[in-house]
Motif scaffolding. Structure first.
Motif, PDB file in Angstrom:
ATOM      1  N   GLN A  25      10.677  13.735   4.121  1.00  0.00           N
ATOM      2  CA  GLN A  25       9.934  13.564   5.294  1.00  0.00           C
ATOM      3  C   GLN A  25       8.404  13.461   5.062  1.00  0.00           C
ATOM      4  O   GLN A  25       7.871  12.640   5.798  1.00  0.00           O
ATOM      5  CB  GLN A  25      10.174  15.031   6.194  1.00  0.00           C
ATOM      6  CG  GLN A  25      10.058  16.217   5.329  1.00  0.00           C
ATOM      7  CD  GLN A  25      10.559  17.335   6.178  1.00  0.00           C
ATOM      8  OE1 GLN A  25      10.450  17.662   7.173  1.00  0.00           O
ATOM      9  NE2 GLN A  25      11.288  18.146   5.173  1.00  0.00           N
ATOM     10  N   GLY A  26       7.777  13.901   4.267  1.00  0.00           N
ATOM     11  CA  GLY A  26       6.461  13.702   3.884  1.00  0.00           C
ATOM     12  C   GLY A  26       6.106  12.233   3.607  1.00  0.00           C
ATOM     13  O   GLY A  26       5.383  11.727   3.986  1.00  0.00           O
ATOM     14  N   ALA A  77       0.788  -1.300   0.223  1.00  0.00           N
ATOM     15  CA  ALA A  77      -0.013  -0.079   0.029  1.00  0.00           C
ATOM     16  C   ALA A  77       0.755   1.380  -0.090  1.00  0.00           C
ATOM     17  O   ALA A  77       0.405   2.212  -0.500  1.00  0.00           O
ATOM     18  CB  ALA A  77      -0.910  -0.026   1.048  1.00  0.00           C
ATOM     19  N   VAL A  78       2.231   1.080   0.413  1.00  0.00           N
ATOM     20  CA  VAL A  78       2.957   2.405   0.510  1.00  0.00           C
ATOM     21  C   VAL A  78       4.256   2.181  -0.064  1.00  0.00           C
ATOM     22  O   VAL A  78       5.110   2.798  -0.022  1.00  0.00           O
ATOM     23  CB  VAL A  78       3.162   2.709   2.096  1.00  0.00           C
ATOM     24  CG1 VAL A  78       1.853   3.354   2.538  1.00  0.00           C
ATOM     25  CG2 VAL A  78       3.652   1.571   2.943  1.00  0.00           C
ATOM     26  N   VAL A 112       4.999   2.639  -3.288  1.00  0.00           N
ATOM     27  CA  VAL A 112       5.267   3.554  -4.212  1.00  0.00           C
ATOM     28  C   VAL A 112       5.970   5.011  -3.342  1.00  0.00           C
ATOM     29  O   VAL A 112       7.216   5.405  -3.801  1.00  0.00           O
ATOM     30  CB  VAL A 112       4.374   4.095  -5.161  1.00  0.00           C
ATOM     31  CG1 VAL A 112       4.616   5.411  -5.912  1.00  0.00           C
ATOM     32  CG2 VAL A 112       4.166   2.863  -5.997  1.00  0.00           C
ATOM     33  N   GLU A 168       6.277   9.852   6.414  1.00  0.00           N
ATOM     34  CA  GLU A 168       5.095  10.053   7.403  1.00  0.00           C
ATOM     35  C   GLU A 168       3.859   8.995   6.635  1.00  0.00           C
ATOM     36  O   GLU A 168       3.417   8.506   7.264  1.00  0.00           O
ATOM     37  CB  GLU A 168       4.495  11.518   7.238  1.00  0.00           C
ATOM     38  CG  GLU A 168       3.522  11.807   8.569  1.00  0.00           C
ATOM     39  CD  GLU A 168       3.375  13.295   8.698  1.00  0.00           C
ATOM     40  OE1 GLU A 168       4.508  13.975   8.692  1.00  0.00           O
ATOM     41  OE2 GLU A 168       2.108  13.784   8.672  1.00  0.00           O
ATOM     42  N   THR A 169       3.960   9.282   5.274  1.00  0.00           N
ATOM     43  CA  THR A 169       3.079   8.668   4.493  1.00  0.00           C
ATOM     44  C   THR A 169       3.281   7.006   4.699  1.00  0.00           C
ATOM     45  O   THR A 169       2.301   6.001   4.820  1.00  0.00           O
ATOM     46  CB  THR A 169       2.907   8.995   3.041  1.00  0.00           C
ATOM     47  OG1 THR A 169       2.464  10.270   2.881  1.00  0.00           O
ATOM     48  CG2 THR A 169       2.126   7.908   2.160  1.00  0.00           C
ATOM     49  N   GLU A 224       2.542   6.008   8.359  1.00  0.00           N
ATOM     50  CA  GLU A 224       1.202   6.139   9.027  1.00  0.00           C
ATOM     51  C   GLU A 224       0.146   5.726   8.071  1.00  0.00           C
ATOM     52  O   GLU A 224      -1.006   5.570   8.276  1.00  0.00           O
ATOM     53  CB  GLU A 224       1.133   7.403   9.436  1.00  0.00           C
ATOM     54  CG  GLU A 224       1.977   8.154  10.579  1.00  0.00           C
ATOM     55  CD  GLU A 224       1.785   9.027  11.289  1.00  0.00           C
ATOM     56  OE1 GLU A 224       0.389   9.220  11.267  1.00  0.00           O
ATOM     57  OE2 GLU A 224       2.791   9.894  11.619  1.00  0.00           O
ATOM     58  N   GLY A 225       0.445   5.562   6.668  1.00  0.00           N
ATOM     59  CA  GLY A 225      -0.630   5.740   5.760  1.00  0.00           C
ATOM     60  C   GLY A 225      -1.095   4.418   4.950  1.00  0.00           C
ATOM     61  O   GLY A 225      -1.890   4.384   4.154  1.00  0.00           O
ATOM     62  N   SER A 226      -0.635   3.448   5.464  1.00  0.00           N
ATOM     63  CA  SER A 226      -0.944   2.208   4.709  1.00  0.00           C
ATOM     64  C   SER A 226      -2.272   1.756   5.145  1.00  0.00           C
ATOM     65  O   SER A 226      -2.806   1.254   4.256  1.00  0.00           O
ATOM     66  CB  SER A 226       0.167   0.860   5.117  1.00  0.00           C
ATOM     67  OG  SER A 226       0.124   0.619   6.444  1.00  0.00           O
ATOM     68  N   GLU A 227      -2.911   1.920   6.307  1.00  0.00           N
ATOM     69  CA  GLU A 227      -4.335   1.547   6.689  1.00  0.00           C
ATOM     70  C   GLU A 227      -5.349   2.263   5.807  1.00  0.00           C
ATOM     71  O   GLU A 227      -6.321   1.528   5.487  1.00  0.00           O
ATOM     72  CB  GLU A 227      -4.417   1.676   8.071  1.00  0.00           C
ATOM     73  CG  GLU A 227      -4.177   0.658   8.996  1.00  0.00           C
ATOM     74  CD  GLU A 227      -4.622   0.991  10.605  1.00  0.00           C
ATOM     75  OE1 GLU A 227      -5.680   1.641  10.785  1.00  0.00           O
ATOM     76  OE2 GLU A 227      -3.590   0.480  11.249  1.00  0.00           O
ATOM     77  N   SER A 228      -5.087   3.510   5.626  1.00  0.00           N
ATOM     78  CA  SER A 228      -6.115   4.384   4.919  1.00  0.00           C
ATOM     79  C   SER A 228      -6.358   3.968   3.475  1.00  0.00           C
ATOM     80  O   SER A 228      -7.330   4.160   2.892  1.00  0.00           O
ATOM     81  CB  SER A 228      -6.056   5.757   5.121  1.00  0.00           C
ATOM     82  OG  SER A 228      -4.855   6.205   4.642  1.00  0.00           O
TER      83      SER A 228
END
Lengths: 592, 592
Positions: free
Chosen positions: A571-572, A513-514, A516, A575-576, A579-583
């Motif tokens: 840095q962004g 999911a993350v 890329v 963060e993705t 923190e971003g794989s669930e969404s």
């Protein structure tokens, strides 16, 4: 459309100062090859690209290739250019001398390929595919087949193609249905292949197709695919093309870009079966294709660099010529003086220099793997090639989208007008993140096969090397700004890798999911790393009073721009990643 | 190419829950207008867009507009569609009743315009330009001219154009040379205008050009430009088109996209002079144009939303249908199940919902400014419109590049094939960051006129409001993840604004060099803010047991994705703003 000028100064700087070309040749025992020879070759290549190939770029876009009774007719002018290309010996550079090659290092071949890709991306696909097909035969075919097919493919007298995709089998090659039935010393091939680049043309007396197909007794799935040579014309006893084989282009795709590169639907065996010759062992086709993959993928990454350079040159030319506004003293203002135009040009430039550095560095690792002193060193270089490949393919081609976008943006309204030529680069570039494995496929390869599979050993070795570089940078006060950014991004990359190694074992979907964003993060870090290394060499040369100071100072400035405008994206992305794989997977399919 | 389905549910959610449409109508004293009526109108608009305009989108791209002896011939089918559009009363929505309009709120007109732009971007430019020309006449022309021209422009019986750019005068309108010489009650116009959208066609009996030109006694520069009505046909005594005016399209541009929208080179006065009528006062042309600017720029921002939505729908359809791979039980896997495809669709979706929220919120501020209870409130709303305009234009159109890029990417190889249709959206979108002021111009406007000029008062008021929102979010534990990201980005935005206010006073180049990164930073923050506000309303409705829970839950998930995948870009942009301005101008021009 502006002319193309080979960025000779930057390319040779990279070869000399970043790659260490002389040392690499020495290590490979290539006594007659050195930086001087490389530079002479690059100068000639640059001339050929600028004078012969680049002028055909726009007409190729406008008129494209067409399909007639005799098969595919390439754009007028391409056949002559190709003839001159063969006469110049350009296809032979990196192939073994036994088949007519010049046995030059891979990295030099890569630097030369950049020229073709910048000058005429659609044209360059023909030698690129030929190179791939030649490599496949070179590595996997019997000596008999090699003797028959290689000399004229190495010389470029015949071109080659790769026939993988079918209507129902794209990234999923398990679904391939093309059949190969044995008949005497050969096989009869029947089936349809799509998206076949330069699948037909009239530039050479023969076209050598490499075709994936299934033997009658083949197991299901990817383990039942074999590789065949299927020529357009069968050879007579003198080895010359004679009888037309049952392999035809039956239609051409109408594409967004690279119009001069015919994308063929190929039909094999409509009249009884196309004669084909088995390459290597049965059922090993996919494995053979995989050995080509690093080269092919890095080559497409390099196309990202090539089209970006071309777009940049055109944007700079326009920005210098385009007047907008008048000073109080009556003198005119060119838009290159505007800060935002300058920002766009700097971003293009900083991207390109990082891309070039990384592409050539990655390419040189293949040379190092070949000429390594011991197995351990060979392993290290090979691992590095494996790790770099999805980054070079994924990150460079993604960057080329943004660079060619900025290229048109610099032109304002004129950028949207086709005659200007900038839009062509933007359209041509669009295929690069798709073919030879999409960005998503590259990222999965990076995360899955190149990082998780070895528990991060290869990536951590790279990160250690970057840390080593940052320690060296710390000794140069002029580069402290660059180093501060690099150190920060390196730390962020370590966090991202740590998360992957941790989460990758726990969840099936999370890394994918993350992947890329992670791949892009690694790309920016690597881009900054090579930019910093080049800035460091430039600073050392300035201090030593060597070289063109203005050029060297520009390398430092461009690296700084990279660190301040592109590297901060890391840095962004971290963060993705973290923190971003669930969404990504949280929304039910029905809600889309 | 997939069909177009108006995203009715999301649009009406935004109007109801984010904009507060009922309250807005009440405040404006529009007794007969409310959410119910708005929804009925949107439903009809959605039908018209999906059934009449969308089916013409691909043929318009393929066949485009052509120039013949009779002038510009629009794509076949467009004239009938336009006729139905006029008969449906669609052009009249927001205009005053005195001229045949329906006096509906601006924000409702905006929501309806999204339909046309999604369904057929090239078509939608014709009513869009007509709307702009109509507004210009409405606000600045004499009562006599209004009475003559407005009724048929409001109804759409005649279309309108805006003639600003000349070959030597793009963003720099000071260089305009078109002349207007008085003759009796009118003027004779001579000159050439370029990039004139829908400058000619056969869909209506007349075309009303608004033309910037110089009077003989005009001062030099932008202060000497006047605005004229120059119709294609002069009117007879009954006000009907009769004699052909000396205003002609002499060529059409060959463009990257929006092929069905004819981009004309207009020649005025080749045969003695085109008859024109002065709008308002002499030398006020540019000021008049400026009053149109907020509306026109927000309208182009909305086009970014429209084309993104269309690209998203097509990508979702493809991702559901495209099979790749088989499960062990023999069932087929659609690519929508792949995490990376899901990520791309989520990113498109999250971008679109944020874009829509911001576009409608900005548009509603124009209504609020008009119906404000007092001057102070009107001022506040007007300042907000001014502040939002460059963000809506700049950020939404930049986002649309990435969204339409992802739309093609989801298609893999098919995305590069023109017949698929996705590439058209990508090409069409490319103009949006260029016309009506490039992204660079928007960013300069934001930084210079909207922030530095009022010492940050307007932007700080917005940041305070976002802070207020984050305090409210803190009361909803389910949204704490979102709020954490929002609070961080808000702090980063304050730092960026602080840097601008500090550096802006000190350096001529610094703010301009990083104005685009700053504008993008503000865009992401605003996008997150509206997404969080929508998530908050959705959460409240779920808690109250109202509405469609799955849809409302999806709003929360999408907002979360925005905060985790797009909002984190803010920190990198901050670093670039604060540290990156020097390196933009550091390279000598000679080194490019």
């Amino acid at each position: 459309m502006s002319e193309y000028q080979h960025p000779y100064k930057d390319v040779t700087f990279v070869l000399r100062e970043l790659v260490g070309f002389d040392q690499l040749c020495e290590q490979a025992g290539l006594d007659e090859v050195n930086g001087e020879l490389a530079e002479a070759i690059l100068e000639e290549a640059g001339k050929f690209g600028g004078e012969v190939l680049a002028p055909l770029n726009q007409v190729g876009d406008r008129e494209g290739a067409t399909l007639g009774e005799q098969g595919v007719q390439e754009t007028a002018g391409f056949a002559d250019a190709y003839q001159a290309f063969v006469e110049g010996g350009w296809p032979t550079l990196t192939f073994p001398e036994a088949f007519g090659g010049q046995a030059l290092p891979n990295v030099l071949g890569t630097a030369v390929n950049e020229v073709w890709q910048s000058a005429n991306l659609a044209y360059s696909l023909c030698p690129l595919l030929t190179q791939g097909a030649t490599e496949a035969i070179l590595h996997h075919a019997s000596d008999e087949l090699k003797a028959i097919w290689l000399p004229k493919m190495v010389s470029g007298e015949w071109t080659g193609t790769m026939n993988l995709t079918e209507p129902g089998a794209g990234s999923d090659l398990a679904a391939i249905t093309t059949k190969a039935v044995p008949e005497g010393d050969h096989y009869l091939i029947t089936g349809q292949k799509i998206f076949i680049t330069w699948g037909d043309h009239q530039m050479t007396p023969n076209v050598v197709h490499l075709v994936l197909a299934r033997l009658p007794d083949a197991p299901a799935g990817v383990k039942g695919i074999s590789l065949f040579i299927v020529p357009k014309f069968l050879l007579d006893e003198q080895g010359e093309p004679s009888v037309r084989n049952d392999a035809h282009c039956v239609s051409l795709e109408h594409k967004l870009g690279i119009h001069a590169s015919p994308t063929c639907v190929m039909s094999f065996g409509e009249n009884g079966g196309a004669v084909g010759y088995l390459v290597g062992e049965p059922h090993q086709g996919l494995a053979y294709m995989f050995t080509m993959m690093n080269h092919a993928r890095q080559a497409v990454g390099l196309q990202g660099l090539g089209i970006s350079e071309r777009s940049y040159q055109q944007a700079v030319t326009y920005a210098r010529e385009r007047i907008q506004g008048t000073r109080r003293d009556g003198s005119k203002i060119a838009i290159i003086e505007f800060p935002d135009v300058r920002r766009m040009l700097m971003q293009m430039r900083a991207s390109i220099e990082a891309m070039r550095g990384l592409a050539l560095l990655a390419s040189a690792e293949a040379d190092k793997a070949k000429s390594a002193a011991d197995a351990e060193q060979a392993r290290r270089s090979f691992d590095r090639v494996e790790l770099f490949t999805p980054i070079v393919k994924g990150w460079l081609t993604e960057m080329s989208q943004e660079v060619t976008y900025l290229g048109t943006q610099v032109h304002g309204g004129m950028g949207f007008i086709e005659e200007t030529g900038s839009a062509q680069h933007y359209r041509d570039a669009r295929i690069l993140t798709i073919y030879e494995g999409t960005t998503g496929i590259q990222a999965l390869d990076l995360v899955g096969r190149k990082i998780l599979r070895n528990q991060g050993a290869a990536v951590n070795a790279l990160l250690d090397e970057i840390e080593e570089c940052s320690r060296e940078l710390a000794a140069t006060p002029e580069l402290s700004v660059l180093n501060r950014h690099l150190v920060k991004a390196l730390d962020e990359a370590r966090q991202a890798v740590g998360w992957l190694l941790d989460k990758g074992a726990q969840s099936a979907d999370a890394p994918g999911a993350v992947s890329v964003p992670f791949m892009m993060l690694m790309g920016y870090l690597c881009g900054a790393w090579v930019s910093c290394r080049m800035a460091q060499r430039a600073t050392a040369l300035i201090a030593a009073g060597e070289g063109d100071t203005e050029f060297l100072q520009a390398k430092v400035t461009t690296a700084r721009f990279f660190c301040e405008h592109l590297l901060p994206r890391v840095q962004g992305l971290l963060e993705t990643v973290v923190e971003g794989s669930e969404s990504v997977m949280a929304l039910p399919e029905s809600q889309f």
